[in-house]
Design an enzyme around this catalytic site. Structure first.
Site: not given
Ligand code: 5RP
Length: 221
Positions: A95, A104
């Site tokens: 990611k 995140e």
């Protein structure tokens, strides 16, 4: 209705994610174009509020009137939902394409369950085709880049981009990632690295994979 098949798949995965959101919860919300599709649908479920994984997400949620909570206020979350750049057969992900990897990962770590929404182009046998975003303290940029070259990587400075935490990103190509968890830890051990885009310690618990034939649910644990 969109005529873009990729966008239609992202929308389908986001729609499927709605069924996993219990009313009244504080939801951890990721970042990116797939998550944008989910955010548009969130008014359909009565959540108490959200913890956002980026400033961009936070601004979008606020616009919809969704209350934003600070993670320190709420402690742990039941559920975090996000997209990914790559995901393997164990739920390990890359990611950080949007540069929000650190926040995140923090929100994911504080959540009991991680649901990953992807279109089927994100499925890989082995992580590493997509460059690994590595968030670095600005002063350590050149040192960390040299260390990444020693690991076989080709780091590229993401010009003009500053993270929500005021750091810079090295998008690192050509890394050979045999053991995602070990490689994630190894990257974290380089002095000056704040966070890296391999999500193996915070892998997905469940994947909603959208393809031409609809959305498939894959449970990893
Ligand atoms: C942002 C991310 C995103 O989840 C990832 O880049 C996937 O984005 P998209 O849904 O736009 O394909 O990690 O930092």
């Amino acid at each position: 209705m969109t005529t873009d098949p990729k966008l239609a798949q992202k929308q389908a995965a986001a729609k499927a994610a709605l069924a996993h959101i219990d009313s009244g919860i504080i939801l951890g919300v990721g970042t990116g174009s797939t998550v944008n599709c989910l955010i548009e649908l969130l008014p359909q479920v009565r959540i108490k509020g959200a913890v956002a994984s980026s400033q961009v997400t936070e601004d979008q949620l606020r616009k919809l009137g969704i209350e934003i909570f600070d993670l320190n206020q709420v402690g742990s979350l039941d559920l975090y939902i996000d997209g990914a750049d790559e995901i393997d057969a164990h739920g390990n992900m890359i990611k950080g394409g949007g540069g929000a990897l650190t926040r995140e990962k923090i929100v994911a770590a504080a959540s009991d369950e991680f649901i990953c929404m992807v279109d089927d182009s994100k499925i890989v046998d082995r992580l590493g085709g997509f460059p690994v975003a590595i968030e670095v303290l600005p002063q350590a940029r050149s040192y960390v880049a040299r260390e990444l070259v020693k690991l076989g990587g080709e780091p590229v400075y993401r010009e003009g981009f500053v993270t929500d935490y005021g750091n810079v990103i090295l998008d690192t190509y050509d890394l050979i990632i045999e053991d995602a968890a070990a490689f994630e830890a190894r990257l974290n051990n380089i002095v000056g690295v704040v966070c890296n885009g391999i999500f193996a310690a915070q892998s997905a618990d469940l994947m909603l994979k959208a393809g031409a034939d609809g959305v498939q649910t894959v449970k990893f644990r």
